[in-house]
Design an enzyme around this catalytic site. Sequence first.
Site, PDB file in Angstrom:
ATOM      1  N   ASP A 179      -0.617  -4.297   7.125  1.00 32.72           N
ATOM      2  CA  ASP A 179      -2.026  -4.631   7.297  1.00 32.72           C
ATOM      3  C   ASP A 179      -2.245  -6.051   6.774  1.00 32.72           C
ATOM      4  O   ASP A 179      -2.014  -6.335   5.608  1.00 32.72           O
ATOM      5  CB  ASP A 179      -2.892  -3.635   6.511  1.00 32.72           C
ATOM      6  CG  ASP A 179      -4.379  -3.876   6.732  1.00 32.72           C
ATOM      7  OD1 ASP A 179      -4.797  -3.972   7.901  1.00 32.72           O
ATOM      8  OD2 ASP A 179      -5.119  -3.987   5.739  1.00 32.72           O
ATOM      9  N   GLU A 263      -1.152  -4.943  13.374  1.00 36.91           N
ATOM     10  CA  GLU A 263      -2.287  -5.014  14.279  1.00 36.91           C
ATOM     11  C   GLU A 263      -2.197  -6.235  15.168  1.00 36.91           C
ATOM     12  O   GLU A 263      -1.817  -7.311  14.698  1.00 36.91           O
ATOM     13  CB  GLU A 263      -3.591  -5.076  13.479  1.00 36.91           C
ATOM     14  CG  GLU A 263      -4.217  -3.723  13.274  1.00 36.91           C
ATOM     15  CD  GLU A 263      -5.541  -3.826  12.554  1.00 36.91           C
ATOM     16  OE1 GLU A 263      -6.538  -3.318  13.075  1.00 36.91           O
ATOM     17  OE2 GLU A 263      -5.569  -4.424  11.468  1.00 36.91           O
ATOM     18  N   CYS A 316      -8.298   8.842   8.167  1.00 33.79           N
ATOM     19  CA  CYS A 316      -7.525   9.358   7.038  1.00 33.79           C
ATOM     20  C   CYS A 316      -6.080   9.546   7.493  1.00 33.79           C
ATOM     21  O   CYS A 316      -5.811  10.243   8.466  1.00 33.79           O
ATOM     22  CB  CYS A 316      -8.104  10.694   6.574  1.00 33.79           C
ATOM     23  SG  CYS A 316      -7.018  11.576   5.435  1.00 33.79           S
ATOM     24  N   CYS A 319      -5.026  13.563   7.276  1.00 34.01           N
ATOM     25  CA  CYS A 319      -5.491  14.625   8.164  1.00 34.01           C
ATOM     26  C   CYS A 319      -6.047  14.108   9.485  1.00 34.01           C
ATOM     27  O   CYS A 319      -6.335  14.891  10.384  1.00 34.01           O
ATOM     28  CB  CYS A 319      -6.549  15.486   7.457  1.00 34.01           C
ATOM     29  SG  CYS A 319      -8.136  14.645   7.263  1.00 34.01           S
ATOM     30  N   CYS A 336     -11.216  11.227   1.264  1.00 33.72           N
ATOM     31  CA  CYS A 336     -11.475  11.850   2.566  1.00 33.72           C
ATOM     32  C   CYS A 336     -12.346  13.082   2.393  1.00 33.72           C
ATOM     33  O   CYS A 336     -11.993  13.988   1.635  1.00 33.72           O
ATOM     34  CB  CYS A 336     -10.147  12.219   3.228  1.00 33.72           C
ATOM     35  SG  CYS A 336     -10.364  13.169   4.747  1.00 33.72           S
ATOM     36  N   CYS A 339     -10.102  16.384   3.770  1.00 33.79           N
ATOM     37  CA  CYS A 339      -8.929  16.939   3.081  1.00 33.79           C
ATOM     38  C   CYS A 339      -8.853  16.536   1.612  1.00 33.79           C
ATOM     39  O   CYS A 339      -7.994  17.017   0.875  1.00 33.79           O
ATOM     40  CB  CYS A 339      -7.641  16.563   3.800  1.00 33.79           C
ATOM     41  SG  CYS A 339      -7.151  14.836   3.549  1.00 33.79           S
ATOM     42  N   ASP A 346      -6.643  -0.605   2.337  1.00 36.40           N
ATOM     43  CA  ASP A 346      -5.616  -1.345   3.076  1.00 36.40           C
ATOM     44  C   ASP A 346      -4.312  -0.567   3.198  1.00 36.40           C
ATOM     45  O   ASP A 346      -3.644  -0.614   4.227  1.00 36.40           O
ATOM     46  CB  ASP A 346      -5.344  -2.700   2.394  1.00 36.40           C
ATOM     47  CG  ASP A 346      -6.589  -3.562   2.321  1.00 36.40           C
ATOM     48  OD1 ASP A 346      -7.451  -3.408   3.214  1.00 36.40           O
ATOM     49  OD2 ASP A 346      -6.718  -4.361   1.377  1.00 36.40           O
TER      50      ASP A 346
HETATM   51 ZN   LIG Z   1      -8.154  13.564   5.242  1.00 35.44          ZN
END
Ligand SMILES: [Zn+2]
Length: 386
Positions: A179, A263, A316, A319, A336, A339, A346
């Site tokens: 990243d 990216e 996330c 999950c 998150c 989860c 980052d």
């Molecule tokens: Zn999650």
Amino acid sequence: MITKRAYKYRIYPNREQRNFFAKTFGCVRLFYNMSLDDMIKIYKEKKEYKDITPASYKEQFQFLKEVDSLALSNAQLNRNKAFKAFFRKQNKFPKYKTKRNKQSYSTNNQNGTVYLSEDYKYISLPKIKNVRIKMHRKFKGVIKTVTVSKECDNTYYVSILVEENIEPKSKTNKSVGIDLGIKSYIVDSDSNKINNPKYLSKSLVRLEVEQRKLSHMKKDSKNRDKQRIKVARLHHHIRNQRNDFLHKLSSKYINENQVISLEDLDIKQMEQDSTLSFFVADASWSKFVSMLEYKGKWYGRDIIKVPTFFPSSQVCSCCGYQNKDIKDLSIREWVCPKCGSSHNRDHNASINILNKGLDILKARTLPVSSLTLDSKESLSEKPPLL
Ligand SMILES: [Zn+2]
């Protein structure tokens, strides 16, 4: 893999050699500007494109015969390229060469007309022998072309284009997601954080002071000339430090990883955004990415660019839940809601970039009939509606 690679070295020409270079730069400039001028006239009068050779001026200007004729031929090639790019509307109108720009000329190695001394302390070029050179690194391969240049700070360099056979590196199983950012230059999926060296930002204050001094000096004065050299040296220094940093960093990633996913930043567009432009130029991401790409090709590594519309920061990595709140750039850490995993912004993004890159790679290498529904989707993915 047979490839061409450029090596740049500083040279230390003596007075006689400096005179020869000055004369060659001058002849190249004269021929370039004069022929460009004539071509424009012909184009305006007859609406036709006429390639004008150096030979057509040699009667009128006898001194053109005294310099390396390949330097003039290469100027002719460059001028034609610039002219054609303009006609194809890819470029602005070809510019005249001025004395103020960096001075340079290119020549070719024709059956050993360019060579290094046995102790690697001198380089010989057509019509100019034994110029002292400092070779901080050696190369193996055949010299194709050499560009001699004189920087604004009165230092001289040669850039030697060499045809080399580069052996691919042995394969590894390691992959990494990268990243790119402003706060940290890189955060990767191995939890490495590499700070942006910000050479420009650190030196900017100094550069600004020196540049302001320069602008207040009397034109054509000795002091102004000295100051101009000082500013050029500072620019040069920053550029060297940055290139060094980028080379070391890209080589480290290439050495350690088989797959590098990052990216596909629309750097061009970012550079035009005035608030971001300074940081983008400073960080020189585009240079870093291009180094990864060409080194990847040399050494048999996969460099995968993940489309920018993929919301790498918001998803996330445990999950797959997409948390729209994270669009707010000031949120550096988050948990998150689905989860309960806690994330560094980052680092989480870099893991998503890695996973996405591996998906893309898988889709590329599998025959279409065996694609799973999931990877088919990723092939035809549309930008999410934001
Ligand atoms: Zn999650």
